[in-house]
Design a protein around this motif. Structure first.
Motif, PDB file in Angstrom:
ATOM      1  N   ASP A 104       0.826  -1.212   0.000  1.00 56.73           N
ATOM      2  CA  ASP A 104       0.000   0.000   0.000  1.00 56.73           C
ATOM      3  C   ASP A 104       0.863   1.267   0.000  1.00 56.73           C
ATOM      4  OD1 ASP A 104      -2.563  -1.397   0.416  1.00 56.73           O
ATOM      5  OD2 ASP A 104      -1.780  -1.810   2.424  1.00 56.73           O
ATOM      6  N   ILE A 105       1.955   1.225   0.773  1.00 59.24           N
ATOM      7  CA  ILE A 105       2.796   2.407   0.977  1.00 59.24           C
ATOM      8  C   ILE A 105       4.240   2.055   0.623  1.00 59.24           C
ATOM      9  CG2 ILE A 105       3.657   4.096   2.657  1.00 59.24           C
ATOM     10  CD1 ILE A 105       1.203   3.466   4.420  1.00 59.24           C
ATOM     11  N   VAL A 106       4.831   2.832  -0.278  1.00 55.52           N
ATOM     12  CA  VAL A 106       6.245   2.657  -0.605  1.00 55.52           C
ATOM     13  C   VAL A 106       7.056   3.697   0.165  1.00 55.52           C
ATOM     14  CG1 VAL A 106       7.997   2.892  -2.425  1.00 55.52           C
ATOM     15  CG2 VAL A 106       5.840   1.687  -2.900  1.00 55.52           C
ATOM     16  N   VAL A 107       8.072   3.235   0.885  1.00 50.71           N
ATOM     17  CA  VAL A 107       8.927   4.134   1.663  1.00 50.71           C
ATOM     18  C   VAL A 107      10.283   4.208   0.968  1.00 50.71           C
ATOM     19  CG1 VAL A 107       9.884   4.621   3.932  1.00 50.71           C
ATOM     20  CG2 VAL A 107       7.702   3.416   3.743  1.00 50.71           C
ATOM     21  N   GLU A 108      10.585   5.365   0.397  1.00 55.29           N
ATOM     22  CA  GLU A 108      11.828   5.542  -0.363  1.00 55.29           C
ATOM     23  C   GLU A 108      12.921   6.041   0.563  1.00 55.29           C
ATOM     24  OE1 GLU A 108      14.979   7.339  -1.675  1.00 55.29           O
ATOM     25  OE2 GLU A 108      13.459   8.900  -1.520  1.00 55.29           O
TER      26      GLU A 108
ATOM     27  N   ASP B 252       4.780   9.379   9.516  1.00 55.08           N
ATOM     28  CA  ASP B 252       4.143   9.557   8.203  1.00 55.08           C
ATOM     29  C   ASP B 252       3.407   8.290   7.765  1.00 55.08           C
ATOM     30  OD1 ASP B 252       4.817  12.196   7.754  1.00 55.08           O
ATOM     31  OD2 ASP B 252       6.516  11.766   6.429  1.00 55.08           O
ATOM     32  N   ILE B 253       4.017   7.147   8.043  1.00 49.47           N
ATOM     33  CA  ILE B 253       3.362   5.878   7.679  1.00 49.47           C
ATOM     34  C   ILE B 253       2.034   5.754   8.429  1.00 49.47           C
ATOM     35  CG2 ILE B 253       3.537   3.347   7.839  1.00 49.47           C
ATOM     36  CD1 ILE B 253       6.578   3.636   7.408  1.00 49.47           C
ATOM     37  N   ILE B 254       2.055   6.095   9.724  1.00 48.23           N
ATOM     38  CA  ILE B 254       0.828   5.994  10.526  1.00 48.23           C
ATOM     39  C   ILE B 254      -0.233   6.971  10.002  1.00 48.23           C
ATOM     40  CG2 ILE B 254      -0.150   6.342  12.839  1.00 48.23           C
ATOM     41  CD1 ILE B 254       2.652   5.415  13.931  1.00 48.23           C
ATOM     42  N   ASP B 255       0.175   8.204   9.705  1.00 49.18           N
ATOM     43  CA  ASP B 255      -0.763   9.176   9.142  1.00 49.18           C
ATOM     44  C   ASP B 255      -1.377   8.660   7.842  1.00 49.18           C
ATOM     45  OD1 ASP B 255      -1.304  11.419  10.627  1.00 49.18           O
ATOM     46  OD2 ASP B 255       0.387  12.585   9.879  1.00 49.18           O
ATOM     47  N   THR B 256      -0.537   8.095   6.998  1.00 54.83           N
ATOM     48  CA  THR B 256      -1.019   7.583   5.717  1.00 54.83           C
ATOM     49  C   THR B 256      -1.944   6.386   5.929  1.00 54.83           C
ATOM     50  OG1 THR B 256       1.006   8.362   4.672  1.00 54.83           O
ATOM     51  CG2 THR B 256      -0.274   6.731   3.455  1.00 54.83           C
ATOM     52  N   ALA B 257      -1.589   5.535   6.905  1.00 51.83           N
ATOM     53  CA  ALA B 257      -2.455   4.382   7.207  1.00 51.83           C
ATOM     54  C   ALA B 257      -3.837   4.850   7.649  1.00 51.83           C
ATOM     55  CB  ALA B 257      -1.809   3.522   8.293  1.00 51.83           C
ATOM     56  N   ARG B 258      -3.882   5.909   8.467  1.00 53.15           N
ATOM     57  CA  ARG B 258      -5.196   6.449   8.874  1.00 53.15           C
ATOM     58  C   ARG B 258      -5.979   6.913   7.646  1.00 53.15           C
ATOM     59  NH1 ARG B 258      -4.474   7.432  14.553  1.00 53.15           N
ATOM     60  NH2 ARG B 258      -2.477   8.348  15.107  1.00 53.15           N
ATOM     61  N   ASN B 259      -5.279   7.558   6.711  1.00 55.68           N
ATOM     62  CA  ASN B 259      -5.960   8.039   5.508  1.00 55.68           C
ATOM     63  C   ASN B 259      -6.442   6.887   4.641  1.00 55.68           C
ATOM     64  OD1 ASN B 259      -5.471  10.597   6.378  1.00 55.68           O
ATOM     65  ND2 ASN B 259      -3.871  11.064   4.880  1.00 55.68           N
ATOM     66  N   ILE B 260      -5.654   5.804   4.603  1.00 54.66           N
ATOM     67  CA  ILE B 260      -6.065   4.631   3.820  1.00 54.66           C
ATOM     68  C   ILE B 260      -7.361   4.056   4.411  1.00 54.66           C
ATOM     69  CG2 ILE B 260      -5.470   2.225   3.283  1.00 54.66           C
ATOM     70  CD1 ILE B 260      -2.541   3.162   2.986  1.00 54.66           C
ATOM     71  N   VAL B 261      -7.382   3.923   5.748  1.00 51.02           N
ATOM     72  CA  VAL B 261      -8.553   3.362   6.418  1.00 51.02           C
ATOM     73  C   VAL B 261      -9.799   4.215   6.140  1.00 51.02           C
ATOM     74  CG1 VAL B 261      -9.586   2.938   8.687  1.00 51.02           C
ATOM     75  CG2 VAL B 261      -7.226   2.204   8.226  1.00 51.02           C
TER      76      VAL B 261
END
Lengths: 436, 436
Positions: free
Chosen positions: A74-78, A313-322
């Motif tokens: 779901d999330i790519v971390v560069e 940032d990953i957690i913020d993005t995970a909240r947005n995905i949910v």
């Protein structure tokens, strides 16, 4: 989501990549308690293993693009750094409809406009908290915490290596070259330290801070950049005698004519909190019209401090995905169609105070000549320090001025250099009071 | 939403209410550029007009509940203070399905658990950034910016009045009573200053900080609270001579046995950044397992600094309204069903270092007696300062100890008081190194 977990792919397993992997793994329980959803690393792309990470339970690919193309992710971390492959990889992740998180300040400063346009098009998040001031949540604080404000200015110690060098020079009276050599041995400075000591790294970060503060496109090429390699231990000591500390600051200020964007060594009154930020620590002052001055402080680099920001940032993005709420916060704090075209001012058009150190013949008339030149240029003097130095031929004269347009100061400096009693090399360091 | 604006009702038009109204009005354009939606005050509830606000274009009600019951209003902003009517008003707004924002630390510290349960039930947001450290986005930084971390501890200067008093005592050698009187004249301290100087206001704020840091329910009644009214200018000066500053700190720490929650005057090494936070300014240090130590600094009170936080909450809530994403961030940082029942430790069970000032007969044997008592209690001595004070009968002996369980220190103090050469009143101030 195909299931209730949010699945992360990490590309790059160096200092920050390994920290990110380890924080996500070690704090998985605490993170799920906060996020309300499990966040798991499912795929790591790395050219080689890192003994600091136990990746035995996740898929590992030597081909970095395999992570970007993995339909599970779901999330790519560069976290590979650099701007060529990183750009390609991030754009491909976006094209694949994946959210992206990066700690890469050069990538965002140089290619952010292109990357954000692509992300807006595909309605995915691109977050970059770790790109500035490591673990300090400075992007979030400006974009969200201070969103009520017209930001007037910000000023940051955003390069730990330079701050370590300046701290050592002041505390121990050591020379720049001497401290740099030690910093290289300690691993605080790279073998080629140019990016750090010449202000380029700070300019990347300042570019990003200014955009989220003022809602302007990223304009790295407009940043005036001057490093610390010309500073002497004497200047550091004279500044201290006058009640100032010298710091490498990134400064962004909104003035009626436009926006100032500049990185340079700066005298700051010693009573300012930011003047007391020492060693490798980072700090950013942000001044808003409602809130006044605020400051954010912490570790600007290192494996887990930087990972702290990446994982947030990953957690913020995970909240947005949910919640299916991508792009909840615009990348540059202002809606993409609401960015401002306020011009960045050339350094000539910047108004600031100055510290000047002249090496002059020890004659009574010299000071009168110099003050006459300043007076004729309309430049007010704040303080003068004349150091009697034994029986030497040339003595230092230190002058602090009130704020003046850089163009005028340059003209005055040219006239001073033409005086036969004064050496051609005049040390000029900008001075900021940071008080309102 | 009935139309594309987000409509705000403000209840209370005092210092913070007027600031909130003015910031929302003055920065409306900038705020809409950020939020992507217009945010407008449509209804103000106030017992009387405030000459600092031009409310001529909005509906104004003298009946505060009229705002809460207004079907037009999306977000109710509670700025009346107090805990009785405020609680009633907030619960009714939630029952009406409205989002709520408050700056009311006492309300959240005392009734937050009830309020958040009601809000979770109705799926509305309740935000309270302004309740702690005014304009400093400390709640957001802990809840979101540091969400990757296991928070180990936090320590904050979260009461501006006390910090102003302590700063004046140190800088000018003035007495507590003298500075308090001046602070009252300047409007920094209330006519009844108990809440500020006895640590109650700080305890309200610490209650909130600890809950968002550790995911525990709000437990104001468990906070150990000690104010600054007993401090003398001598103690402030002795601390400085030993390299320390005295600050009123709110401290929350996670230790194996449970959680420490305490507000008290504290010696801090002068080289810590937080030791240099002076005047009415606030600062909070937060230490996480990944990020290490971070610090957040700014104005903890005042009309527009506090409004800055209130309006940031309004903008966050407006974004959630647009995306239909209420309760995106759990009120206490952790999902409501994931709060922890880790016990709060009684002060007896807290381990900390101490500053002790004994007034003793100036005889050689006294120090030997005292050090024997400490040694028998297993308490190590870090430093001793014996001040020769002219020809007085009693001389002060200052001792800094290493960390020890408070219970053990109390037992040792009882034995010291029993010594005939030592006055009954022993000054005991806790000391924290705040270094890891």
């Amino acid at each position: 989501m195909s299931d209730s977990r949010v699945k992360v792919g990490i590309v790059g397993l160096g200092t920050v990549g390994s920290g990110t992997f380890n924080v996500l793994t070690r704090n998985a329980g605490e993170i799920a308690r906060r996020a309300g959803v499990a966040i798991e690393v499912v795929h790591v792309g790395a050219r080689r293993d890192n003994p600091r990470c136990d990746t035995s339970k996740v898929k590992v690919s030597r081909d970095l693009m395999a992570v970007v193309d993995d339909p599970e992710v779901d999330i790519v971390v560069e976290l590979i750094g650099g701007t060529t492959l990183a750009r390609e990889l991030v754009l491909r992740a976006i094209a694949n409809g994946k959210h992206v998180i990066t700690a890469n300040k050069a990538l965002i400063a140089l290619h952010g406009n292109e990357i954000f346009a692509a992300a807006t098009e595909k309605d995915v998040d691109v977050d970059f908290e770790a790109a500035v001031a490591g673990g300090v949540p400075i992007i979030k604080s400006i974009r969200e915490g201070l969103s009520a404000n017209n930001i007037n200015w910000l000023a940051g110690i955003i390069n730990g290596t330079s701050n370590f060098i300046l701290t050592e020079m002041r505390e121990k009276g050591r020379s720049f070259a001497d401290v740099l050599a030690e910093a290289q041995q300690l691993g605080y400075a790279e073998a080629d330290p140019t990016f750090d000591i010449e202000g380029i790294d700070a300019a990347h970060k300042l570019t990003i801070l200014a955009s989220v503060a003022f809602g302007i496109p990223l304009q790295f090429d407009k940043v005036y950049t001057e490093g610390i390699s010309q500073l002497t231990a004497d200047d550091v000591a004279y500044a201290e005698a006058l009640g100032y500390r010298i710091k490498l600051l990134g400064i962004a200020r909104r003035v009626p004519a436009g926006i100032e964007l500049r990185v340079h060594p700066t005298l700051i009154p010693e009573e300012r909190l930011i003047a007391n930020v020492n060693g490798v620590m980072n700090a950013v002052m942000v001044h808003g019209d409602a809130v006044g001055s605020t400051l954010y402080y912490g570790r600007g680099a290192g494996s887990e401090p930087t990972a702290s920001a990446v994982v947030a940032d990953i957690i913020d993005t995970a909240r947005n995905i949910v919640l299916d709420a991508a792009n909840r916060i615009p990348h540059l704090a202002f809606q993409a169609d609401q960015l401002s075209d306020v011009p960045v001012l050339p350094i000539d058009g910047v108004e600031t105070a100055y510290y000047l150190r002249l090496m002059a013949t020890d004659k009574a008339g010299v000071l009168a000549e110099v003050t006459r030149i300043l007076s004729e240029a309309g430049i007010s003097i704040e303080a003068i320090l004349q150091k009697p130095v034994g029986d030497r031929d040339r003595v230092p004269v230190i002058i602090l001025t009130r704020p003046v347009l850089e163009k005028k100061m340059n003209a005055a400096l040219a006239r001073m250099r033409a005086l036969p009693e004064i050496d051609d090399e005049i040390m000029r360091i900008r001075l900021e009071s940071l008080d309102h």
